[in-house]
Design a protein around this motif. Structure first.
Motif, short mmCIF file in Angstrom:
data_model
loop_
_atom_site.label_atom_id
_atom_site.label_comp_id
_atom_site.label_asym_id
_atom_site.label_seq_id
_atom_site.Cartn_x
_atom_site.Cartn_y
_atom_site.Cartn_z
N GLU A 20 37.37 47.15 38.15
CA GLU A 20 38.75 46.69 38.35
C GLU A 20 38.85 45.84 39.61
N ILE A 24 40.30 41.90 39.59
CA ILE A 24 41.48 41.37 40.26
C ILE A 24 41.13 40.42 41.40
N MET A 83 45.53 48.79 43.45
CA MET A 83 45.18 48.43 42.08
C MET A 83 45.36 49.64 41.17
N PRO A 131 48.36 43.73 40.07
CA PRO A 131 47.34 42.68 40.04
C PRO A 131 46.75 42.36 38.67
N GLU A 132 46.54 43.36 37.84
CA GLU A 132 45.94 43.10 36.54
C GLU A 132 46.86 42.29 35.64
N THR A 135 46.84 38.22 37.63
CA THR A 135 45.62 37.49 37.98
C THR A 135 45.45 36.22 37.17
N ARG A 140 50.76 32.81 39.35
CA ARG A 140 50.21 33.87 40.19
C ARG A 140 50.43 33.62 41.68
#
Length: 256
Positions: A20, A24, A83, A131-132, A135, A140
């Motif tokens: 992860e 990100i 995250m 963030p996911e 991105t 963004r």
């Protein structure tokens, strides 16, 4: 209930966090996480635990949900942030970066840590900014500016007498020059965000800088000031919890 997790064993969770993190960061994966902690790393971890408890108390004092903490030794693409891993939001600290801060006696660990915990609270309450989810977004840069601006703005309410932009990472004279430069140019920066029209140089300077030298520092990390200014100009009547729940469209409508 909040808890501290140290990634000191290469199990399934370790690899989920690592994957992860690289997802990100949008950085090429060059260096894996490691579990080889030095004695200095262990001292750093003790300092992180201590500061986390103090910063969490301040988070709770303004009625924000505190997040659990991940501590790991990575490639320091981030010094800290937050995250989502296995459907839970964690604030994280990369000790590869944090240990360097320990060498700076002026660095404001309490403000830095609080800033990162605000990110965790934000993503817990508002999936839109996690963030996911941003991105790959065409917008963004606006999302990231809002995210950093919110963390700075809320930090300023708790640490009004401290350096909530740079955490005393740079000296006060250079910080003053940076702030003066930001005030002169923020309207053009906001226009670029709204129109989503950035040069490559602007993209670099939004969250970082080309080189860590005085010449580039005074033009770098612009998102921290731009986002802060958006919050102070348009949303100062809202409390921290309301700010974390603001939707992207609400903010865009206010500044357009």
């Amino acid at each position: 209930m909040t808890r501290i997790t140290i990634l000191n064993e290469k199990n399934d969770f370790f690899y989920d966090v690592q994957n992860e993190y690289f997802s990100i960061s949008r950085e090429e994966k060059k260096t894996d996480f490691t579990i080889d902690f030095t004695p200095e790393d262990l001292k750093c971890i003790d300092r992180i635990k201590e500061t986390y408890k103090l910063a969490s108390t301040n988070i709770k004092s303004i009625k924000l949900p505190p997040t659990s903490l991940l501590i790991f030794k990575g490639p320091s693409y981030f010094d800290g942030h937050a995250m989502r891993v296995r459907n839970q939001v964690y604030t994280f600290i990369d000790i590869s970066a944090y240990s360097e801060y320990l060498k700076n006696k002026q660095f404001s660990f309490d403000v830095f840590f609080f800033h990162e915990l605000v990110h965790g609270s934000h993503y817990s309450l508002n999936l839109e900014f996690s963030p996911e989810n941003i991105t790959q977004s065409d917008e963004r840069y606006l999302y990231k500016t809002i995210v950093e601006g919110i963390a700075v703005y809320i930090s300023s309410k708790i640490y009004s007498n401290k350096d909530y932009f740079w955490f005393n990472f740079i000296d006060s004279n250079l910080s003053s020059k940076w702030l003066s430069n930001m005030k002169k140019n923020h309207e053009n920066d906001i226009f670029s965000l709204i129109s989503n029209n950035f040069s490559e140089e602007q993209k670099i300077n939004l969250l970082g800088m080309k080189e860590f030298s005085d010449e580039f520092i005074v033009n770098g990390r612009r998102a921290y000031y731009i986002g802060y200014k958006i919050l102070t100009d348009y949303f100062s009547n809202k409390d921290p919890l309301e700010i974390l729940k603001l939707k992207h469209n609400e903010i865009l409508e206010a500044i357009s």
